[in-house]
Design a protein around this motif. Structure first.
Motif, PDB file in Angstrom:
ATOM      1  N   ALA A  64       0.837  -1.204   0.000  1.00 40.81           N
ATOM      2  CA  ALA A  64       0.000   0.000   0.000  1.00 40.81           C
ATOM      3  C   ALA A  64       0.872   1.254   0.000  1.00 40.81           C
ATOM      4  CB  ALA A  64      -0.921   0.002   1.214  1.00 40.81           C
ATOM      5  N   GLU A  65       0.468   2.215  -0.796  1.00 42.40           N
ATOM      6  CA  GLU A  65       1.181   3.497  -0.835  1.00 42.40           C
ATOM      7  C   GLU A  65       0.424   4.593  -0.092  1.00 42.40           C
ATOM      8  OE1 GLU A  65       2.155   4.503  -4.856  1.00 42.40           O
ATOM      9  OE2 GLU A  65       3.372   2.691  -5.123  1.00 42.40           O
ATOM     10  N   SER A  66      -0.873   4.374   0.149  1.00 43.85           N
ATOM     11  CA  SER A  66      -1.683   5.362   0.861  1.00 43.85           C
ATOM     12  C   SER A  66      -2.584   4.652   1.860  1.00 43.85           C
ATOM     13  CB  SER A  66      -2.511   6.192  -0.122  1.00 43.85           C
ATOM     14  OG  SER A  66      -3.350   5.357  -0.895  1.00 43.85           O
ATOM     15  N   ILE A  67      -2.814   5.340   2.991  1.00 43.11           N
ATOM     16  CA  ILE A  67      -3.594   4.732   4.069  1.00 43.11           C
ATOM     17  C   ILE A  67      -4.358   5.825   4.802  1.00 43.11           C
ATOM     18  CG2 ILE A  67      -1.725   4.869   5.779  1.00 43.11           C
ATOM     19  CD1 ILE A  67      -2.586   2.022   6.720  1.00 43.11           C
ATOM     20  N   ALA A  68      -5.539   5.471   5.301  1.00 46.59           N
ATOM     21  CA  ALA A  68      -6.350   6.400   6.091  1.00 46.59           C
ATOM     22  C   ALA A  68      -6.647   5.758   7.438  1.00 46.59           C
ATOM     23  CB  ALA A  68      -7.650   6.731   5.361  1.00 46.59           C
ATOM     24  N   PHE A  69      -6.296   6.470   8.504  1.00 46.63           N
ATOM     25  CA  PHE A  69      -6.532   6.011   9.879  1.00 46.63           C
ATOM     26  C   PHE A  69      -7.677   6.793  10.517  1.00 46.63           C
ATOM     27  CE2 PHE A  69      -1.966   4.954   9.613  1.00 46.63           C
ATOM     28  CZ  PHE A  69      -1.887   3.777  10.323  1.00 46.63           C
ATOM     29  N   PRO A  70      -8.461   6.137  11.360  1.00 47.78           N
ATOM     30  CA  PRO A  70      -9.290   6.882  12.301  1.00 47.78           C
ATOM     31  C   PRO A  70      -8.417   7.181  13.528  1.00 47.78           C
ATOM     32  CG  PRO A  70      -9.642   4.554  12.647  1.00 47.78           C
ATOM     33  CD  PRO A  70      -8.635   4.687  11.508  1.00 47.78           C
ATOM     34  N   LEU A  71      -8.934   7.935  14.469  1.00 46.88           N
ATOM     35  CA  LEU A  71      -8.230   8.065  15.757  1.00 46.88           C
ATOM     36  C   LEU A  71      -8.572   6.817  16.561  1.00 46.88           C
ATOM     37  CD1 LEU A  71      -8.353  11.632  17.338  1.00 46.88           C
ATOM     38  CD2 LEU A  71      -6.400  10.355  16.449  1.00 46.88           C
ATOM     39  N   ILE A  72      -7.655   5.885  16.602  1.00 47.03           N
ATOM     40  CA  ILE A  72      -7.882   4.583  17.234  1.00 47.03           C
ATOM     41  C   ILE A  72      -8.088   4.759  18.737  1.00 47.03           C
ATOM     42  CG2 ILE A  72      -6.836   2.325  17.699  1.00 47.03           C
ATOM     43  CD1 ILE A  72      -5.279   2.828  14.973  1.00 47.03           C
ATOM     44  N   SER A  73      -9.085   4.075  19.257  1.00 45.06           N
ATOM     45  CA  SER A  73      -9.458   4.029  20.674  1.00 45.06           C
ATOM     46  C   SER A  73     -10.075   5.312  21.215  1.00 45.06           C
ATOM     47  CB  SER A  73      -8.271   3.621  21.569  1.00 45.06           C
ATOM     48  OG  SER A  73      -7.908   2.287  21.334  1.00 45.06           O
ATOM     49  N   ALA A  74     -10.207   6.360  20.387  1.00 46.28           N
ATOM     50  CA  ALA A  74     -10.687   7.657  20.883  1.00 46.28           C
ATOM     51  C   ALA A  74     -12.207   7.801  20.842  1.00 46.28           C
ATOM     52  CB  ALA A  74     -10.033   8.785  20.095  1.00 46.28           C
ATOM     53  N   GLY A  75     -12.894   6.801  20.336  1.00 45.06           N
ATOM     54  CA  GLY A  75     -14.356   6.854  20.303  1.00 45.06           C
ATOM     55  C   GLY A  75     -14.942   6.147  21.504  1.00 45.06           C
ATOM     56  N   VAL A  76     -15.661   5.049  21.258  1.00 43.83           N
ATOM     57  CA  VAL A  76     -16.328   4.332  22.343  1.00 43.83           C
ATOM     58  C   VAL A  76     -15.336   3.750  23.353  1.00 43.83           C
ATOM     59  CG1 VAL A  76     -18.415   3.813  21.016  1.00 43.83           C
ATOM     60  CG2 VAL A  76     -16.522   2.189  21.019  1.00 43.83           C
ATOM     61  N   TYR A  77     -14.075   3.562  22.970  1.00 44.87           N
ATOM     62  CA  TYR A  77     -13.088   3.038  23.911  1.00 44.87           C
ATOM     63  C   TYR A  77     -12.540   4.100  24.851  1.00 44.87           C
ATOM     64  CZ  TYR A  77     -12.828  -1.668  21.849  1.00 44.87           C
ATOM     65  OH  TYR A  77     -13.088  -2.950  21.437  1.00 44.87           O
ATOM     66  N   GLY A  78     -12.875   5.369  24.613  1.00 45.92           N
ATOM     67  CA  GLY A  78     -12.655   6.412  25.599  1.00 45.92           C
ATOM     68  C   GLY A  78     -11.244   6.950  25.798  1.00 45.92           C
ATOM     69  N   TRP A  79     -10.302   6.634  24.897  1.00 45.33           N
ATOM     70  CA  TRP A  79      -8.949   7.176  25.067  1.00 45.33           C
ATOM     71  C   TRP A  79      -9.030   8.695  24.918  1.00 45.33           C
ATOM     72  CZ3 TRP A  79      -5.012   3.681  26.076  1.00 45.33           C
ATOM     73  CH2 TRP A  79      -3.756   4.255  26.329  1.00 45.33           C
ATOM     74  N   PRO A  80      -8.388   9.474  25.794  1.00 44.01           N
ATOM     75  CA  PRO A  80      -8.427  10.939  25.667  1.00 44.01           C
ATOM     76  C   PRO A  80      -7.956  11.374  24.268  1.00 44.01           C
ATOM     77  CG  PRO A  80      -7.477  10.302  27.771  1.00 44.01           C
ATOM     78  CD  PRO A  80      -7.626   9.039  26.958  1.00 44.01           C
ATOM     79  N   LYS A  81      -8.790  12.167  23.580  1.00 47.40           N
ATOM     80  CA  LYS A  81      -8.563  12.459  22.166  1.00 47.40           C
ATOM     81  C   LYS A  81      -7.218  13.130  21.884  1.00 47.40           C
ATOM     82  CE  LYS A  81     -13.076  12.393  20.037  1.00 47.40           C
ATOM     83  NZ  LYS A  81     -14.021  13.067  19.169  1.00 47.40           N
ATOM     84  N   ARG A  82      -6.797  14.084  22.707  1.00 45.42           N
ATOM     85  CA  ARG A  82      -5.532  14.764  22.431  1.00 45.42           C
ATOM     86  C   ARG A  82      -4.376  13.767  22.500  1.00 45.42           C
ATOM     87  NH1 ARG A  82      -3.333  19.440  21.287  1.00 45.42           N
ATOM     88  NH2 ARG A  82      -5.308  20.517  21.399  1.00 45.42           N
ATOM     89  N   ASP A  83      -4.378  12.891  23.487  1.00 47.41           N
ATOM     90  CA  ASP A  83      -3.303  11.906  23.592  1.00 47.41           C
ATOM     91  C   ASP A  83      -3.406  10.872  22.471  1.00 47.41           C
ATOM     92  OD1 ASP A  83      -0.948  10.886  25.032  1.00 47.41           O
ATOM     93  OD2 ASP A  83      -2.238   9.136  25.371  1.00 47.41           O
ATOM     94  N   ALA A  84      -4.623  10.520  22.081  1.00 47.44           N
ATOM     95  CA  ALA A  84      -4.793   9.584  20.957  1.00 47.44           C
ATOM     96  C   ALA A  84      -4.213  10.193  19.682  1.00 47.44           C
ATOM     97  CB  ALA A  84      -6.269   9.249  20.766  1.00 47.44           C
ATOM     98  N   ALA A  85      -4.458  11.485  19.469  1.00 51.14           N
ATOM     99  CA  ALA A  85      -3.914  12.163  18.287  1.00 51.14           C
ATOM    100  C   ALA A  85      -2.393  12.252  18.364  1.00 51.14           C
ATOM    101  CB  ALA A  85      -4.530  13.554  18.149  1.00 51.14           C
ATOM    102  N   ALA A  86      -1.865  12.534  19.539  1.00 49.94           N
ATOM    103  CA  ALA A  86      -0.406  12.605  19.706  1.00 49.94           C
ATOM    104  C   ALA A  86       0.243  11.250  19.441  1.00 49.94           C
ATOM    105  CB  ALA A  86      -0.060  13.104  21.115  1.00 49.94           C
TER     106      ALA A  86
END
Length: 167
Positions: free
Chosen positions: A109-131
Motif C-alpha cells: 500500500a502506498e496510501s492509508i487512512a486512519f481513524p483516531l484509534i481508541s478515541a471513540g467508544v473506547y474512551g482514550w483521551p482524544k488529544r493523547d490519541a492524536a499525539a
C-alpha cells in the motif's frame, strides 16, 4: 517516513489503498468506525474476517482483509486498547499504528487512512490519541507515502490539525 495530514470526512469514502478499521478483539464488526466499515464494505469484509481471524485479534495487533465495496483495496484491522475498560497501556495504542503500517507495507500500500484509534467508544483521551497517532506515524520506517488521519467532526479535525502542527 510520511507526514500525516488531517482530513475531515467519512473514512469509508476515502480513496486510498487501505483504510484502517478500529476493530474489537472478536473481529466480527461492531459500533463506531468498525460498524461503518462493515456496513459500507458489505458482507465480504465480515466473511474475510471470519476466514482470516477465526480466533479474533489481540489488542495492539493488526491484520488485513478485502475492502469489499469500499473504494479502498484493503481494510487493515487493528484492535486498540479500551481505555474505558481499564486498558491504559499507551504502548498498545502505539502498536496499533506501527502494526497497521507494517501490514500496509506487506500489502504494498502506498496510501492509508486512519481513524483516531481508541478515541471513540473506547474512551482514550482524544488529544493523547492524536499525539500517539502523529508521533508513531512520523517515527515508523514505512514505504507508505500518504497517511491521512480522518476526523468525522470539525472539533476532532481541529484537534488533529493542532497536534500535527504543534509537535
Amino acid at each position: 517516513m510520511p507526514e500525516p495530514i488531517a482530513v475531515q470526512g467519512d473514512i469509508t469514502a476515502q480513496h486510498v489503498d487501505a483504510v484502517v478499521n478500529a476493530a474489537n478483539n472478536a473481529m466480527r464488526g461492531g459500533g463506531g468506525v468498525d460498524g461503518a466499515i462493515h456496513r459500507a464494505g458489505g458482507p465480504a469484509v465480515l466473511r474475510d474476517c471470519i476466514a482470516r481471524f477465526p480466533n479474533g485479534l489481540a489488542t495492539g495487533d493488526a491484520g488485513w482483509t478485502t475492502a469489499g465495496d469500499l473504494p479502498s483495496r484493503w481494510v487493515v484491522h487493528t484492535v486498540g486498547p479500551n481505555f474505558s475498560a481499564g486498558e491504559r497501556d499507551r504502548a498498545l495504542l502505539v502498536s496499533c499504528y506501527r502494526r497497521s503500517l507494517e501490514v500496509a507495507d506487506e500489502l504494498g500500500a502506498e496510501s492509508i487512512a486512519f481513524p483516531l484509534i481508541s478515541a471513540g467508544v473506547y474512551g482514550w483521551p482524544k488529544r493523547d490519541a492524536a499525539a500517539a497517532a502523529v508521533d508513531t506515524i512520523r517515527a515508523v520506517e514505512t514505504a507508505v507515502q500518504a497517511v491521512r488521519i480522518i476526523a468525522f467532526d470539525t472539533a476532532t479535525f481541529d484537534l488533529i490539525t493542532d497536534v500535527i502542527t504543534s509537535r
